[in-house]
Design an enzyme around this catalytic site. Sequence first.
Site, PDB file in Angstrom:
ATOM      1  N   THR A   1       0.801  -1.225   0.000  1.00  0.00           N
ATOM      2  CA  THR A   1       0.000   0.000   0.000  1.00  0.00           C
ATOM      3  C   THR A   1       0.836   1.279   0.000  1.00  0.00           C
ATOM      4  OG1 THR A   1      -0.185  -0.102   2.418  1.00  0.00           O
ATOM      5  CG2 THR A   1      -1.976  -1.073   1.140  1.00  0.00           C
ATOM      6  N   ASP A   2       2.075   1.224   0.494  1.00  0.00           N
ATOM      7  CA  ASP A   2       2.860   2.462   0.635  1.00  0.00           C
ATOM      8  C   ASP A   2       2.914   3.270  -0.652  1.00  0.00           C
ATOM      9  OD1 ASP A   2       3.557   1.761   3.263  1.00  0.00           O
ATOM     10  OD2 ASP A   2       5.556   2.632   3.019  1.00  0.00           O
TER      11      ASP A   2
END
Lengths: 436, 436
Positions: B177-178
């Site tokens: 997700t980063d």
Amino acid sequence: MTYKELSKDYLENYGLSIGDTIKVHKEDISYTGILLDRPEDADDGYLVIKLSSGYNIGVAIDNTTAELIEKGDKPKIGYDEEEIPTDPSKQNISIVSTGGTVSSVIDYRTGAVHPKFTASDLVKANPELLDYANYNVKALYNILSENMKPEYWVKAAEEIASDISEGADGVVIAHGTDTMHYTAAALSFMLKTPVPIIITGAQRSSDRPSSDANINLIDSVIAAKSDIAEVCVCMHGSLNDEYTYLHRGTKVRKMHTSRRDTFRSINAQPIAKIQNKKINVNPEYNYVKRGENELEVNTAIEEKVGFIKSFPGISEEFIEYHIDKGYKGIVIEGTGLGHVPDNLIESFKRAADEKIPVVMTSQCLYGRVNMNVYSTGREIIDAGVISGMDMTPETAYVKLCWALGQSDDYDEVKEIMQNNIAGEFSQKSSIKDFLN
Amino acid sequence: MTYKELSKDYLENYGLSIGDTIKVHKEDISYTGILLDRPEDADDGYLVIKLSSGYNIGVAIDNTTAELIEKGDKPKIGYDEEEIPTDPSKQNISIVSTGGTVSSVIDYRTGAVHPKFTASDLVKANPELLDYANYNVKALYNILSENMKPEYWVKAAEEIASDISEGADGVVIAHGTDTMHYTAAALSFMLKTPVPIIITGAQRSSDRPSSDANINLIDSVIAAKSDIAEVCVCMHGSLNDEYTYLHRGTKVRKMHTSRRDTFRSINAQPIAKIQNKKINVNPEYNYVKRGENELEVNTAIEEKVGFIKSFPGISEEFIEYHIDKGYKGIVIEGTGLGHVPDNLIESFKRAADEKIPVVMTSQCLYGRVNMNVYSTGREIIDAGVISGMDMTPETAYVKLCWALGQSDDYDEVKEIMQNNIAGEFSQKSSIKDFLN
């Protein structure tokens, strides 16, 4: 009056004086309101009218006609700085102007906005301020806030401290919105204050019909009279003029390029809501009360601090550059819980070896840095990087500038960064604190 | 089965097989669920159990006892890649795993999370996926997304294009997700697609009890079967498992370090909401329909692009550094409507003189860059800076990398930056598009 030449001739021609309610017709449009005094240095050929909404508008007199609706009193809205009336039963509020939209006028030739008003002009343009307090007004500088520099934070802090030591019951700072939250954080770290210090501004210039300067200023004065002895930002809380919010100076951020309700508390709730000229303090908020702290001024600051956003493809050379150039500290805006690509980690180790503190924050803005969850985060911790917890990246940057001003010692700076100095860390997160 | 040594002995001791419903007791806690197969390379000494909530949990067998609740069928949850059952009446969805939390397991020695699952493991761990489609699963790489680099965007785009040209009716990409939104923007520019390309992930690893991987994956498959032929991000829309949102790949951003509903459309609404396995498309959304575009792949990209956040005290040396180092373009994250301190403006002029495009975005994130309002903004325009309009800074950065891959010509790159290629600009702003 300060109207000159064309404007002066125009007003004399129609028999109009400052304080009169007048009507100006221009083609299909007409404006009715109180004729205000013009700020000094204003261009010739414009009138400033206060509409019944409280908004001030600048009207170019070109191709207009005007009529007198009602004669008005000049004294309340036309006076020099020394003439501002005082009432011994009211509190003494110091207004410090630094420029920005709140103290701007439109350049009608280009349509662009310049900072021109002074603090004294602010009171002139918002005469109802006189109902709330006595004012000591001061134009500290007159710049758009994108040009604020750490050295101006120092000057502002010293000026505010001097006002407080001379007896101000509260301070209101008129400031541009672009970097208002950086200044709010800086003043929060630099000043321990026995009285409220309220920063305010506007997203529309003071002489535009839709200016939000009026309510922001008045509500700031109300906040400055309150018992909240912290550095706060007071700005619109919604799209209309219903209420303003008072945000803690270390927990606030500009979140929209143009909306009036652009300022938001991040990972925190606002301290108070000001509605109908009444302040409602959030009962859950543990704030510093008036008189609880003695005045303490600590403006030492290190300006050579880097502030770097991480992204896919960032080169470690950028970190190396900061070390090579003698930067004293670096704040990283990492991704997610506080991560960067692993090619940066060796450079973090070099920074630690050279006693240059590196602080990790998150470009998510909301939430808390936690480098213990993923393997990358653990490697970053091992490389000596300090967690910025739930501070905004901007507050972390300002705090590191300040911490490095307080001490040359790497371990002491680390300790300062991990101590809660001015409410910059929230003790616990609430699900209410997201996108609110 | 892939359980080995300690775990294998343990299971044989209790007469348990993959697919059985079992109960494991550990001190005061007991877990009941279906025994799943372990991912390859997993540490010995752990079992993976699918709870009735749909979440998978890893249990260390140390100091536990176990009992059989009900014998289960092995086939549905234990198969090799080639054995995944197919049903000719179902659509063919390609699942590409790149790593990240969605495909992570906890390292129980350190508590940290490592990317370990493969796409095939994803289907094994979420056997209900088989109700929705046939799958072609592929582990492209296995990295945490903070280590994504532009070169990986290229590899992913080529792999996806190859799947589409081989007949995939939709593609789901499992991603950390980063930097998911950076990859989503990159794929949006690199691929014109006749079918949906859906990126998904998780904020809790797949074998944790609170993992959000299950609903995100299943809803992504539903989106991949829909008629929305765009690159989208599909992630939780709330704190519980009620629904997910489908966000346009160029208009989405990770806004919280840890919440499941961290992904938000910025200056836009989500394209669709997926609830109870049904997709509800936003009727106001003008999206590209399935089959409307032919597959087109354009992965040329320039990696030497700077991405610089502006702040009070920033030195013009940063800009000069990027020019000196041969950077081909620079994205600035300015303040407010798109401003920087005026000491940077001369360096912008130098960049323009050397035909290096500079693009302005806003660190407010919400709202639109407008450099025509203030004098500083006008000076920045005069220095040749291109407006990033209402793109997120991250999308503007990815777009500039891509635009510089498409052309060496300064004016052509400027033109690409001002054209709406993949819905990255909103035509108009809505008051609903703030902090939603």
